[in-house]
Design an enzyme around this catalytic site. Sequence first.
Site, PDB file in Angstrom:
ATOM      1  N   HIS A   1      39.888  47.813  33.851  1.00  0.00           N
ATOM      2  CA  HIS A   1      41.204  48.427  33.682  1.00  0.00           C
ATOM      3  C   HIS A   1      42.117  47.396  33.058  1.00  0.00           C
ATOM      4  O   HIS A   1      41.824  46.194  33.071  1.00  0.00           O
ATOM      5  CB  HIS A   1      41.770  48.859  35.033  1.00  0.00           C
ATOM      6  CG  HIS A   1      41.835  47.728  36.012  1.00  0.00           C
ATOM      7  ND1 HIS A   1      40.718  47.299  36.704  1.00  0.00           N
ATOM      8  CD2 HIS A   1      42.836  46.904  36.377  1.00  0.00           C
ATOM      9  CE1 HIS A   1      41.053  46.271  37.458  1.00  0.00           C
ATOM     10  NE2 HIS A   1      42.324  45.996  37.279  1.00  0.00           N
ATOM     11  N   ALA A   2      43.225  47.838  32.511  1.00  0.00           N
ATOM     12  CA  ALA A   2      44.241  46.918  31.995  1.00  0.00           C
ATOM     13  C   ALA A   2      45.161  46.505  33.139  1.00  0.00           C
ATOM     14  O   ALA A   2      45.141  47.095  34.224  1.00  0.00           O
ATOM     15  CB  ALA A   2      45.033  47.576  30.876  1.00  0.00           C
TER      16      ALA A   2
END
Length: 649
Positions: free
Chosen positions: A564-565
């Site tokens: 994920h960012a």
Amino acid sequence: MGERWQHLIDDLMRVDGWTTAAQLADRLGVTTRTVRSWVATANAAGEPAVIRSGPDGYRVDLAALAARSERPADPRDRPGGRQALLIRRLVDAEDGVDLFETAADLHVSESTLEGDLSRVRARLDGTGLALDRHGPILRLAGPEAARRRVLGELFREESARGRVALDALRRRFPALPGFRDALIAGLDDAGYAPNEYAIDDVLLHLAIAVDRVTRDRSLDERHVHEPDADADADADADADADADADATVPGRGAGDDPIDALLDALVSDLLGVRLPAADLAHLSRLTRTRAATRRVDTGDPLVSPRAALVRGIVRRAASEYLVDLTDDEFIDRLALHVDNLAARSADRAFSRNPLTAQIKSAYPLIYELAVYVASELMRTDGIRVNDDEIAYLAMHLGAHLDRRRAADEVSIAIDAPAYHDLRDTLAARVAETAGDGVSVTLAASTDVSAADLVVAVVPPAVPVPRLVLVAPLPTTEDLERVRAEVVSLRRARRTARLAARLADTIEPGFFVRGMRGLDREDVIRMLGERLIEGGAVDRAYVDGAVERERMSSTAFADHLAVPHAMTMSARRTAIAIAVDDVAIDWAGTPVHVVALIAFADSGRAEFQEVFDQFVEAFAERENVLRLVRGATDHAGLVAELARLMEPAA
């Protein structure tokens, strides 16, 4: 522990009980034939045999493993052992060693030893040492600091992975356990918070230093600040190893820091050695930057030069992850830790943390907070860290938050005949055992069906979904079964909520079956393309997820990765998921399921619950394997997610 079969022992030691060959093959990403071969190799590597086999599979014989580790390994048993012995002899022998004499001593042929020497040369590459040969005479060329680094690396490889084996040190230095206790007590008295997870590594450096000094091999003054045996292999090759990072450490000078005097006295009194100034300065620096942080409760006006920087980073982290981190004492304590971290980063030398994997799997959100803090330290101050150092940051954050999982309210009905105060006593003991978030009531057998859990002395007259039968005077085992049932009920609820959310979030186009032949960045970009095509994210979000992955692996548990960012910048919340019945390598972890999670800013609060629940639900191996077997397409995925909801039904 460089042999691959020892990964098998590591895996078995994490399991309480028997493990089948199929389960081991699945976890290790190999075939069952390879598992059987590794078992045979492990048992043939010495006596007694360390892996037991039976109808239920395999398990480690801990007593046999301990007995084998107590005996010094014969270096002739394996090439790696001979290489380590050769390097140790070369380090100790200023005049060199004779090839022919060494081959005879090791009972191997000269051609075999020649093969070992080629591997020794490869091993020494990049260490600052080189192997010189003049006829049969072999010598090591390089500074004393480099020799000590290599000795430290060899010791760790022959010890338990990632930790210093104190038993081996005790055999060489019987006074070392007492030295350790005295050092911890002395640091505490001097106003420092000792880090007992890292102090064993300092003791390794100490043991090597004492041994080398007694052989008249002292450090040269100019090598005091060189990177040591923990030098980060990924650090820039042109980093200045002699950079003086002392300005980042409060109280560096010997005149205003008691660590120098403490070490000098302890080494002299307990180990009978007087360390030269350069060696003492080196050990003092290691202790100051790894195993001790100045406490903020000593009454001294101790202020970190990074306090303002850390306060800003913590404020942004709190806003991004919706947690409360507002506390001046916590920030001051964290800033002092960051000062030491900056010194270790400047030296390209990081503290090992034996709890890294445990922290990642048990507290994923706390670890994510730590990753965010680490990324901001890199962006704003150039401080580079590794996974172990991120885990130490997570320990600071977790200690402040005193993290408790949100306790779902659980209602317990006590179904027991009235007799004096026995029923009330039973209810009180159940309430005490079950803990917070539990309501305990007394009920007749006709009205217990509405309770989440029934604790009864006799079976109720009506069927109930969850029942624990106990004695009127409950035993410890009775109460433990009640506690376990409450834990199971809450886990089932969380899993069901997660499964329902995932079924709504993972669209048909966001499911991929098969990842073989791809590395972790390939998988992230493959799933990212699905999310881009679905309009959930843009390419910048996918690039951010790749960048986050490069900081620290998102394999939060065996078999599962959740890339994920670090920003909630998706257009809408969505999850793309890939599964494969053959595990792929994810930075050293075999992974069957990869879920790329994208959250929009509006889903910031939801992120915490989904992230924790996802890691918790799929940290259970059977959930992962069931998903892998059943999710052959999107419909199969939805069906498997529905089955995850069944325990709460």
